[in-house]
Design an enzyme around this catalytic site. Structure first.
Site, PDB file in Angstrom:
ATOM      1  N   GLY A 169       0.823  -1.210   0.000  1.00 52.78           N
ATOM      2  CA  GLY A 169       0.000   0.000   0.000  1.00 52.78           C
ATOM      3  C   GLY A 169       0.852   1.252   0.000  1.00 52.78           C
ATOM      4  O   GLY A 169       1.891   1.336  -0.660  1.00 52.78           O
ATOM      5  N   GLY A 170       0.435   2.241   0.773  1.00 57.12           N
ATOM      6  CA  GLY A 170       1.161   3.509   0.830  1.00 57.12           C
ATOM      7  C   GLY A 170       2.581   3.369   1.332  1.00 57.12           C
ATOM      8  O   GLY A 170       3.437   4.219   1.037  1.00 57.12           O
ATOM      9  N   GLY A 404      22.000   9.002 -32.976  1.00 54.62           N
ATOM     10  CA  GLY A 404      21.690   9.775 -31.785  1.00 54.62           C
ATOM     11  C   GLY A 404      22.233   9.148 -30.521  1.00 54.62           C
ATOM     12  O   GLY A 404      22.502   9.843 -29.530  1.00 54.62           O
ATOM     13  N   ALA A 405      22.402   7.820 -30.539  1.00 55.20           N
ATOM     14  CA  ALA A 405      22.930   7.147 -29.351  1.00 55.20           C
ATOM     15  C   ALA A 405      24.369   7.574 -29.068  1.00 55.20           C
ATOM     16  O   ALA A 405      24.800   7.572 -27.911  1.00 55.20           O
ATOM     17  CB  ALA A 405      22.844   5.637 -29.523  1.00 55.20           C
TER      18      ALA A 405
END
Length: 514
Positions: A169-170, A404-405
Site C-alpha cells: 500500500g502507501g 543519436g545514441a
C-alpha cells in the site's frame, strides 16, 4: 532514586524484547532477524545510539489503550558503518506487525530529519503490515509526513531502503523515493494492492512472490536494485554500497588506500572486442580490467541488461560506471535501459561521484513496442541527465557509437570532460551496412555482383567515415588510445579533474522529461 532507576531499567528491558519472546520466535521461524538484531548486525559493534526508545502510541481506539508497547514498533537511532556515521530506522514486526501509527511516524521523521541536518546517510529497514487501522487517518498522515521527509532529504544525503518483509500500500512510496532498494529473496514483498484484492477486483490469481517478490522487482519492474538470500547478506550489501558513497552532497566520495597499480597496463584487453562489429562480447570484462581489481559493484544487474551501471574505484577513488552491454540486445538503448542509466547518472551527480562511461551502442532499439512505450521521452531522460551533470565525465568508445545514441552516451557535446576512442571505434551517423544501402541503392541494384560491390563500398565508408580518427580530427574525442593504456590514462585524468567545479544556469530546477 533506586526505585526510579529500577523502573527505567525495566522499561528498557521491555523495549528490547519488542512484542515478546513468542513473536520473536515466530520472526526467527520465518528466517528473519528482529529489528534490533538487524540494527546490531548492520552497525559497527557498540556504536548504536537509540532515539525515543520509551515512546508508546496515543490511541484509545479498539482497546489500544491497554496494549501499549515501548518503541511503538520501530527502532530508530544512529551508529557507525566502517567508522562513518549512519542513521537507521528498523520496523519491528513483533510489535503490532510493524504497523505504522502516529508516534511510529514521528520517530521515523525525526531520525530522517536529523540525518539530513547532520549530513549522514539514512538507512530504513522495512518490515511492516502497513498502516495501523486502529489509528485511522493519523496513520495516513504519518505516511505523508515520511514521504515529505524523504523528498527533503533527496539529493542531500544518501537514502537506502532494505525491504525485509511485507511492504504494501502507501508504505511502498517511501522506499520508492529513496536512492536504492535492497530486497531479500522469498521473505520480502512490495506491492500497492495484495493478491487477495487483485483477485476480488479483477479475478486474476497471483502469488505474493509473483506479484511483488525480489525476483519480480529486480528483474521485471526495476523497482529494486539488489536482492540477497537472507537478512545478513542484504545488510552486508548495504554496508558495501555505503563504502563508495560520500556522507552527503557537499562532501567528496571516500578514497580508500589504493591496492592496484595506477600505472598498470592491461595487455590482452584489445582482444576482448571482436573484429566483427556484429559479434557480442561482455562489457563487464572491460570494466573489471580497467577499474581497480575487484572493485566493481554492479547495480540493477538483473534489469535492463543491455546497459550496465554500478560503482567502482580508480586508484582508490569512487566512480560511477555506465556502459552499454553488447551481449544483450547488441547494447541498444531501450526504454528501461534509458531510465535505469539516467537515474543512476543523476544519483552520481547529486553526490559528487565522477562518471565513467564505456560506449558500444548501435542506436536505439527499433520497433513499435519501444516507440509506443515512449522511447522518445525515456531516451531524452539520459540526454538530460548527462547534460545537467557537473561531476567529472570520462568516456571511452570501445567499438560502435552510431546515430543519436552516440550523442546520448556522454559525448563531448553534452559536456564530457575527457573522451577517448579505441582504434576499433566506429563513430558515424549510422552503421556502414545501412549507410551503403541508402547511399548507393541505385548502384547496387544495377551492379552485376551487388554483394561484391557492397563489400567494397562498406570498406570504403568505414575507412572514410566510421573510424575514430575522423572524430579525433574534429576534437570530438581527445585521443585514440590503445586499450592497454586506458586505465592509466583514466587514473591520471581523474586526478586532474578532482578539483572540477561545474556551474549550471541559475534556476529552481530543470524539467526532466519524466
Amino acid at each position: 532514586m533506586d526505585e526510579s532507576i529500577d523502573e527505567l531499567r525495566e522499561l528498557r528491558e521491555e523495549a528490547e524484547t519488542g512484542g515478546g519472546e513468542g513473536r520473536i520466535e515466530r520472526q526467527h521461524d520465518k528466517g528473519k532477524l528482529t529489528a534490533r538484531e538487524r540494527v546490531e548486525y548492520f552497525l559497527d559493534d557498540g556504536t548504536f545510539h537509540e532515539f525515543d526508545q520509551l515512546r508508546t502510541h496515543r490511541s484509545h481506539n479498539f482497546g489500544m489503550e491497554e496494549r501499549k508497547i515501548m518503541t511503538d514498533g520501530v527502532v530508530t537511532g544512529y551508529g557507525e558503518v566502517d567508522g562513518r556515521k549512519v542513521f537507521v530506522f528498523a520496523h519491528d514486526f513483533t510489535v503490532f506487525g510493524g504497523s505504522l501509527g502516529e508516534v511510529f511516524a514521528e520517530k521515523v521523521v525525526k531520525v530522517m530529519d536529523t540525518a539530513r541536518e547532520v549530513g549522514a546517510p539514512i538507512v530504513g529497514l522495512n518490515d511492516s503490515a502497513g498502516a495501523r487501522i486502529q489509528e485511522g487517518v493519523a496513520s495516513l498522515a504519518g505516511y505523508a509526513d515520511i514521504f515529505k521527509a524523504n523528498t527533503d532529504a533527496s539529493g542531500v544525503v544518501p537514502q537506502i531502503s532494505g525491504i525485509m518483509g511485507p511492504c504494501a500500500g502507501g508504505a511502498v512510496y517511501s522506499p520508492a523515493i529513496t536512492d536504492f532498494i535492497f530486497m531479500v529473496n522469498d521473505t520480502s514483498h512490495m506491492y500497492i494492492t495484495g493478491p487477495g484484492v487483485i483477485e476480488t477486483v479483477t479475478g486474476e490469481e497471483v502469488t505474493q512472490e509473483e506479484l511483488g517478490g525480489a525476483g519480480t522487482h529486480t528483474g521485471k519492474t526495476g523497482v529494486a536494485h539488489f536482492a540477497y538470500g537472507d537478512d545478513e547478506a542484504m545488510l552486508d550489501g548495504i554496508r558495501r554500497l555505503l563504502s563508495y558513497l560520500p556522507q552527503n552532497n557537499v562532501e567528496d566520495p571516500p578514497r580508500v588506500d589504493p591496492w592496484d597499480d595506477p600505472e598498470r597496463e592491461t595487455p590482452g584487453l584489445e582482444d576482448v572486442v571482436p573484429d566483427s562489429p556484429q559479434k557480442p562480447y561482455d562489457m563487464n570484462e572491460v570494466i573489471g580490467r580497467t577499474l581497480d581489481e575487484g572493485s566493481f559493484f554492479e547495480v540493477q544487474e538483473s534489469f535492463a541488461g543491455n546497459i550496465v551501471v554500478g560503482f567502482g574505484r580508480l586508484d582508490g577513488r569512487s566512480v560511477g560506471v555506465v556502459a552499454n552491454q553488447p551481449r544483450v540486445n547488441a547494447g541498444t538503448l531501450t526504454v528501461d535501459a534509458s531510465t535505469k542509466a539516467s537515474r543512476f547518472v543523476r544519483f552520481c551527480d547529486s553526490f559528487n561521484l565522477p562518471i565513467l562511461t564505456f560506449v558500444d551502442v548501435p542506436g536505439y532499439m527499433p520497433g513499435t513496442e519501444q516507440e509506443h512505450r515512449g522511447i522518445i521521452r525515456h531516451g531524452a531522460k539520459l540526454l538530460f541527465a548527462y547534460s545537467e551533470a557537473t561531476v567529472p565525465l570520462l568516456t571511452v568508445i570501445t567499438r560502435k557509437a552510431y546515430g543519436g545514441a552516440y550523442c546520448v552516451m556522454a559525448s563531448k557535446h553534452l559536456g564530457a570532460d575527457v573522451n577517448y576512442a579505441w582504434p576499433t571505434a566506429e563513430v558515424a551517423v549510422m552503421g556502414p551496412q545501412g549507410a551503403v544501402n541508402i547511399l548507393y541503392d541505385d548502384e547496387l541494384e544495377a551492379a552485376d555482383d551487388p554483394e561484391q560491390l557492397r563489400e567494397e563500398l562498406v570498406a570504403e565508408y568505414r575507412e572514410e567515415f566510421a573510424n575514430p580518427y575522423t572524430v579525433a580530427d574534429r576534437g570530438y574525442v581527445d585521443d585514440v588510445v590503445e586499450p592497454k593504456d586506458t586505465r592509466r590514462r583514466l587514473v591520471a585524468d581523474l586526478e586532474m579533474l578532482a578539483s572540477k567545479r561545474g556551474e549550471t544556469p541559475q534556476r529552481k530546477h530543470g524539467n526532466i522529461p519524466l
